[in-house]
Design a protein around this motif. Structure first.
Motif, short mmCIF file in Angstrom:
data_model
loop_
_atom_site.label_atom_id
_atom_site.label_comp_id
_atom_site.label_asym_id
_atom_site.label_seq_id
_atom_site.Cartn_x
_atom_site.Cartn_y
_atom_site.Cartn_z
N TYR A 177 0.82 -1.21 0.00
CA TYR A 177 0.00 0.00 0.00
C TYR A 177 0.85 1.26 0.00
CZ TYR A 177 0.33 -0.06 5.16
OH TYR A 177 0.76 -0.08 6.45
N GLU A 179 3.70 1.37 -1.76
CA GLU A 179 4.01 1.47 -3.19
C GLU A 179 2.82 2.06 -3.94
OE1 GLU A 179 5.29 -2.21 -4.86
OE2 GLU A 179 7.31 -1.99 -4.05
N ALA A 180 1.63 1.60 -3.55
CA ALA A 180 0.43 2.11 -4.20
C ALA A 180 0.32 3.61 -4.00
CB ALA A 180 -0.82 1.40 -3.65
N ALA A 181 0.63 4.08 -2.78
CA ALA A 181 0.55 5.51 -2.51
C ALA A 181 1.57 6.27 -3.35
CB ALA A 181 0.78 5.77 -1.02
N LYS A 182 2.77 5.68 -3.47
CA LYS A 182 3.80 6.33 -4.28
C LYS A 182 3.35 6.47 -5.72
CE LYS A 182 7.91 4.72 -1.94
NZ LYS A 182 8.94 3.67 -2.09
N THR A 183 2.80 5.39 -6.26
CA THR A 183 2.38 5.46 -7.66
C THR A 183 1.15 6.33 -7.82
OG1 THR A 183 1.00 3.51 -7.49
CG2 THR A 183 3.27 3.16 -8.12
N SER A 184 0.48 6.63 -6.72
CA SER A 184 -0.65 7.56 -6.80
C SER A 184 -0.18 8.99 -6.63
CB SER A 184 -1.68 7.24 -5.72
OG SER A 184 -2.15 5.94 -5.88
N GLY A 185 1.12 9.20 -6.64
CA GLY A 185 1.65 10.56 -6.60
C GLY A 185 1.66 11.19 -5.23
N ALA A 186 1.55 10.40 -4.16
CA ALA A 186 1.57 10.98 -2.82
C ALA A 186 2.97 11.50 -2.51
CB ALA A 186 1.16 9.93 -1.79
N SER A 187 3.04 12.61 -1.77
CA SER A 187 4.34 13.19 -1.42
C SER A 187 4.92 12.40 -0.25
CB SER A 187 4.18 14.64 -1.04
OG SER A 187 3.35 14.73 0.10
N TRP A 193 2.50 10.91 6.89
CA TRP A 193 1.40 11.36 7.74
C TRP A 193 0.16 10.51 7.55
CZ3 TRP A 193 0.55 13.92 11.92
CH2 TRP A 193 -0.75 14.40 12.20
N ARG A 194 -0.18 10.22 6.29
CA ARG A 194 -1.46 9.56 6.03
C ARG A 194 -1.39 8.03 6.13
NH1 ARG A 194 -5.42 11.64 3.43
NH2 ARG A 194 -5.60 9.94 1.95
N HIS A 195 -0.23 7.47 5.82
CA HIS A 195 -0.16 6.01 5.79
C HIS A 195 0.72 5.40 6.86
CE1 HIS A 195 -2.45 6.08 2.15
NE2 HIS A 195 -1.60 6.92 1.61
N ARG B 421 5.17 14.96 -9.47
CA ARG B 421 4.27 14.08 -8.73
C ARG B 421 2.99 13.81 -9.47
NH1 ARG B 421 3.18 16.68 -3.39
NH2 ARG B 421 1.29 15.47 -3.56
N THR B 425 1.19 9.97 -11.67
CA THR B 425 -0.10 9.30 -11.64
C THR B 425 -0.59 8.94 -13.04
OG1 THR B 425 -1.38 11.33 -11.76
CG2 THR B 425 -0.74 10.60 -9.58
N GLN B 428 -0.69 3.86 -13.57
CA GLN B 428 -1.26 3.33 -12.33
C GLN B 428 -1.07 1.83 -12.29
OE1 GLN B 428 -2.92 4.67 -9.55
NE2 GLN B 428 -1.82 6.45 -10.31
N PHE B 431 -2.32 -4.13 -7.87
CA PHE B 431 -1.34 -4.98 -7.21
C PHE B 431 -1.83 -6.42 -7.04
CE2 PHE B 431 -0.26 -0.70 -6.20
CZ PHE B 431 1.12 -0.70 -6.12
N GLY B 436 -3.66 -6.06 0.86
CA GLY B 436 -2.39 -5.48 1.29
C GLY B 436 -2.03 -4.21 0.54
N SER B 437 -2.68 -3.96 -0.58
CA SER B 437 -2.33 -2.74 -1.31
C SER B 437 -3.24 -1.58 -0.93
CB SER B 437 -2.38 -2.99 -2.82
OG SER B 437 -3.67 -3.31 -3.21
N SER B 439 -4.28 0.89 2.23
CA SER B 439 -3.78 1.33 3.53
C SER B 439 -4.75 0.89 4.62
CB SER B 439 -3.63 2.85 3.51
OG SER B 439 -2.88 3.28 4.59
N ARG B 442 -7.10 3.53 6.37
CA ARG B 442 -7.75 4.55 5.56
C ARG B 442 -9.02 3.96 4.98
NH1 ARG B 442 -6.61 9.43 6.60
NH2 ARG B 442 -4.59 9.42 7.56
N ALA B 454 -3.24 13.90 -5.29
CA ALA B 454 -1.95 14.37 -5.79
C ALA B 454 -2.14 15.37 -6.92
CB ALA B 454 -1.11 13.19 -6.27
#
Lengths: 286, 661
Positions: A177, A179-187, A193-195, B421, B425, B428, B431, B436-437, B439, B442, B454
């Motif tokens: 997750y 990696e998923a956040a990274k590919t979603s463009g998260a800073s 903070w969020r994950h 950034r 996106t 995409q 996974f 597991g992918s 969070s 959340r 983003a």
């Protein structure tokens, strides 16, 4: 497989209920202690620093419920009022330690590289000393007083949280997750903070209550040695210290009540911590 | 030998109760391989546990688990200990987890022989060697000295089998023994079980969710659904002409490598709290009538050894229209929208190398060795290969999660290294592990909207787009406030796809999106993915070790082996007429229902990463290897519309003919 029992016909699991009982008893004790601290003026007829000139070292019963100490101050009232200082400093110090430690752990664990090296070496230095010796040194440096004690006790406890959170983050950052956040463009900050933050706090939640108990003991120890809260401010450690000579003379009431109060509160934190631990284990076993 | 009669297991937990098994009856005879199939939650593992007397705490079992005349459920501790070693032995799903990591595998096996078989050390060492050789371990004396982490997945499973057979048990139970293994290995391992039944007269109970792969080795098959046996019968009967709607749904959910498409069955398996009073499959069944919803069907015998629990046995052939009519379908699949945008290249990978540097010292693992790809909008590229061939590294490379050490990667015309950034996106990923992918702390809404966050999309717009993506996944918007652990695997994967879709990216990478899901859920998700991949607006990369799923909807396919492309081309050409020996071997070992397979190329040995160093990477495993192969690196040679990297291709048909005759 290893955790499975080998009996084909058996009863239900006890783990969940045991954990619940621990949590209830622990938090029950702490709620009573907190209420006593809050309503201390209502529960005692004497003020905590009020001196009864006619009654130094008066035995329990009569005018003083638990007697009075060598200065003629009411022991019952002082035990109650001391709860404010002891609980207050312990809880605030641990809260500060959690905030600072978690922040450092997050940074070190996620950024890695030189940030990790620098932060962890600092943590190493802190952890190289026995906790209490370190607390002695820091409090000698800062001096006594409510907020200085909070800082002292937070300083000796924060490194442990930094290490704990860092270890947690280092495993979490390999998760899909993230990696998923990274590919979603998260800073980077967003990911932390969020994950990472919400997911790395699970062990902290278990350790923090236990830690409050240790913090109380550290505080009482410092005060016992005269480095923490000093007379006439009511504090359990300094009260015990003040009464040591009386105990030898058979006047138990000046030292034993604050000692018992300390014991009960530490026990409350321990039970709560144990219960949370037990519950976390029971969950992961499922 | 094993005779289970009317076995019911109810598990009591504080606040809930689960009827794990309800009135299960079947038997296993010596020398027989029985397949126990069904999806997770069907009760397969519970049967295995009941047989070895290891039911979870809080369970209450009724009925009889007869084993050589004794009832396992009523054995005392001493009898159980004896029963477990010599009566029934178990092979676990995760062989590495079941082996002690700090002791050599030889030590573990020898110890077992010494304690259970009363052998002295020397004899035990001898028979350990024999046992290793018997399960196809080359060089057994060297392997005995190995620690579990030094073994590959296939090797570890072989060791596990030798451990289980070591004490000469009457019954061998294998719980999903091939999960996580490649097609080539799966076949090899399953043969070991057949071998154990044939040579030593053991009974084998093979537990699997994958009907097709165990089809070849089983004598009889038992199908479980929601803790009940729905169909039992000879393997040929149940697998080719099943009568129970669930068995048929299970079989139809698996796409076929020769082009047959998966047919999805809606819904999921119910969790039973008590023994069912009706047919548990009724809510998902197309043939269900009021009788099914009210009364539980009795198990009736149809012919000798073939019985099922259903009021409406189905008789028509399983696949009415699966003959490669798929060709027409897949070309009709290329909608007009495709050609319109066909010029736009969304992904260009040029001669990319990836080296994972080891943290200490200079060495490193060379995961990709010069891969070049190009995908246009509206196109779907399938990437196949065994595990360890570099598929996942390729996915990470495209997503910018690893940097190429040489070569370049461009998404939508922009180098991945220089992306901002928001540009990140544009590509995409979906996974492998659906839950597991996401969070864990959340909500679903947060997860789906992450790419929009983003891109600084306003909150109102975010909600709107999230809802739209959710609708496309056919999910109710009430799911938005849920946490990942409250989702089923299928729901979670739909959320994953919704997240990939929501920002209208140029490229979607599907990294084994269905391998963690149950068979019937897999078919549902494949339907969704096929729909998504057909969009003209973006290109798709579909990575899978399962050739059949790739064939379902990829336009072109790339076969990877040890970080190199060994064959590429249009999917039909490559799959119908493969040229490279590796592709031939892969296709040969892919499970096919209803046909006897003829693998024209069989690879020797297991995949070994050290092979990639010089010459053709396949040289060490290829049956047609020559000295030229060992010394010369192979480049892609064109044939038809495809290309393959093997210089012996023109001679291969003759060579294959020779070796099979």
């Amino acid at each position: 497989m290893a955790s499975l029992e080998m009996l084909p016909v058996v009863s239900g699991t006890k783990d969940g209920r045991f954990a619940k009982a621990l949590i209830y008893v622990g938090s029950g004790i702490l709620i009573v202690a907190a209420l006593a601290a809050i309503f201390a003026p209502l529960l005692s007829s004497w003020g905590p620093k009020e001196i009864d000139p006619s009654g130094t070292l008066a035995a329990p019963g009569g005018e003083h419920l638990l007697g009075s100490d060598g200065n003629g101050m009411d022991v019952w009232s002082r035990v109650l009022h001391a709860a404010r200082i002891d609980l207050g400093i312990a809880v605030l110090a641990v809260a500060l330690a959690v905030v600072v430690g978690t922040l450092l752990g997050l940074l070190a664990g996620y950024l890695g590289g030189w940030v990790d090296d620098v932060l962890m070496r600092i943590v190493d230095i802190f952890q190289a000393f026995p906790t209490f010796i370190l607390a002695l040194a820091v409090s000698a440096l800062l001096g006594g007083g409510f907020f200085n004690l909070v800082i002292t006790i937070a300083a000796v406890n924060a490194p442990a949280y930094a290490r704990l959170v860092r270890a947690e983050v280092r495993t979490l950052r390999e998760m899909q997750y993230i990696e998923a956040a990274k590919t979603s463009g998260a800073s980077t900050l967003g990911i932390m903070w969020r994950h990472l933050l919400p997911n790395s706090l699970t062990p902290v939640r278990v350790i923090a209550p236990l830690n409050c108990g240790w913090a109380m003991l550290t505080l009482a120890g410092l005060s016992f040695l005269g480095l923490g809260v000093t007379v006439p401010t009511a504090e359990w450690g300094s009260m015990i210290s003040l009464g040591t000579s009386d105990v030898v003379a058979g006047r138990w009431w000046t030292s034993v009540p604050p000692g018992l109060a300390l014991l009960v509160c530490v026990l409350g934190f321990s039970l709560l911590g144990e219960g949370l631990q037990e519950r976390a284990d029971a969950k992961s076993r499922r | 030998m094993l005779q289970i009669e009317d076995l019911s297991v109810v598990i009591h937990r504080p606040g809930r109760q689960v009827a794990a098994l309800s009135n299960v009856s079947f038997s296993v005879a010596p020398g027989e391989v029985v397949g126990l199939v069904g999806e997770s939650g069907g009760g397969k593992s519970m049967v295995a546990r009941a047989i070895v007397g290891m039911l979870p705490s809080g369970s209450h079992a009724t009925g009889r688990v007869g084993f050589d005349g004794d009832d396992v459920l009523r054995m005392d501790a001493a009898a159980l200990a004896h029963h477990r070693g010599r009566g029934a032995a178990m092979c676990f799903q995760n062989p590495r987890g079941a082996l002690s990591p700090t002791r050599t595998v030889g030590r573990q096996l020898i110890d077992r022989l010494v304690t259970h078989q009363d052998m002295d050390g020397k004899r035990a060492a001898e028979s350990a060697k024999e046992l290793f050789a018997a399960v196809g371990i080359r060089n057994p004396s060297r392997r005995l000295e190995a620690y579990p982490h030094e073994l590959s997945g296939g090797m570890a499973q072989r060791v596990m089998i030798s451990l289980a057979t070591g004490c000469a048990p009457g019954l061998l139970i294998a719980d999903e023994p091939t999960t996580g293994l490649d097609v080539t290995l799966t076949r090899e391992i399953l043969r070991q079980f057949r071998h154990a039944a044939d040579t030593d007269g053991r009974g084998v109970l093979l537990i699997s969710h994958d009907l097709a792969s165990i089809a070849e080795v089983c004598d009889r098959v038992v199908v479980l659904y929601a803790g009940t046996v729905v169909e039992t019968g000879p393997a040929a009967q149940v697998l080719r002409h099943p009568a129970h709607p669930y068995t048929r749904a299970l079989l139809r959910s698996v796409p076929d490598v020769s082009g047959g498409r998966a047919v999805a069955t809606a819904g999921g398996m119910p969790l039973m709290t008590a023994a069912p009073h009706n047919c548990p499959f009724a809510p998902r069944c197309a043939h269900a009538t009021d009788v099914c919803r009210e009364t539980r069907p009795e198990t009736k015998a149809l012919s000798s050894g073939w019985s099922l629990a259903c009021f409406h046995p189905q008789e028509e052939p399983l696949f009415a229209d699966t003959v490669p009519s798929n060709h027409a379908e897949s070309s009709g699949h290329a909608e007009p929208g495709r050609s319109a945008e066909a010029g736009r290249v969304v992904l260009r990978v040029q001669d990319a190398h990836v080296v994972y540097r080891s943290r200490f010292g200079s060495g490193g693992h060379h995961a990709l060795r010069g891969v070049s790809l190009e995908i246009k909008a509206g196109e779907t590229l399938g990437v196949v290969g065994e595990s360890g061939c570099g598929k996942s590294t390729l996915a990470k490379l495209i997503m910018g999660l690893v940097e190429p050490s040489e070569g370049s990667v461009e998404v939508a015309g922009k180098s991945v290294r220089k992306q901002s950034r928001v540009e990140r996106t544009r590509a995409q990923m979906v996974f492998q592990d659906p839950i597991g992918s996401l969070s864990p702390r959340r909500t679903v809404a947060d997860s789906i909207a992450e790419p929009l966050r983003a891109a600084k999309v306003s909150t109102a717009e975010r909600t709107k787009k999230t809802e739209a993506a959710l609708q496309r996944m056919e999910l109710d918007s009430s799911i938005l406030t849920r946490m990942p652990h409250e989702l089923s695997g299928g729901q979670a994967q739909r959320i994953g796809i919704a997240r990939a879709l929501v920002g209208q990216p140029d490229l979607i990478v599907f990294d084994e999106p269905t391998s963690a899901l149950d068979v019937t859920v897999q078919a549902q998700i494949l339907d969704v993915i096929a729909d998504v991949a057909a969009d003209a607006g973006h290109g798709s990369v579909f990575i899978s070790h399962d050739l059949a799923t790739v064939r379902g909807f990829a336009d072109r396919v790339v076969v990877l082996y040890l970080g190199r492309v060994v064959e590429e081309g249009p999917v039909d050409e490559v799959f119908d007429n493969p040229q490279h020996p590796y592709t031939r071997a892969l296709l040969g070992s892919a499970p096919r229902l209803g046909e006897t397979r003829t693998a024209d190329v069989e690879l020797v040995k297991d995949l070994d990463e050290a092979d990639a160093a010089t010459g053709c990477a396949l040289a060490a495993r290829c049956p047609f290897v020559t000295d030229t192969c060992r010394s010369q690196e192979q480049t892609l040679q064109p044939y038809g519309e495809s290309r393959a990297a093997c210089w012996r291709i023109p001679e291969l048909p003759a060579l294959i003919g020779k070796s099979s005759s």
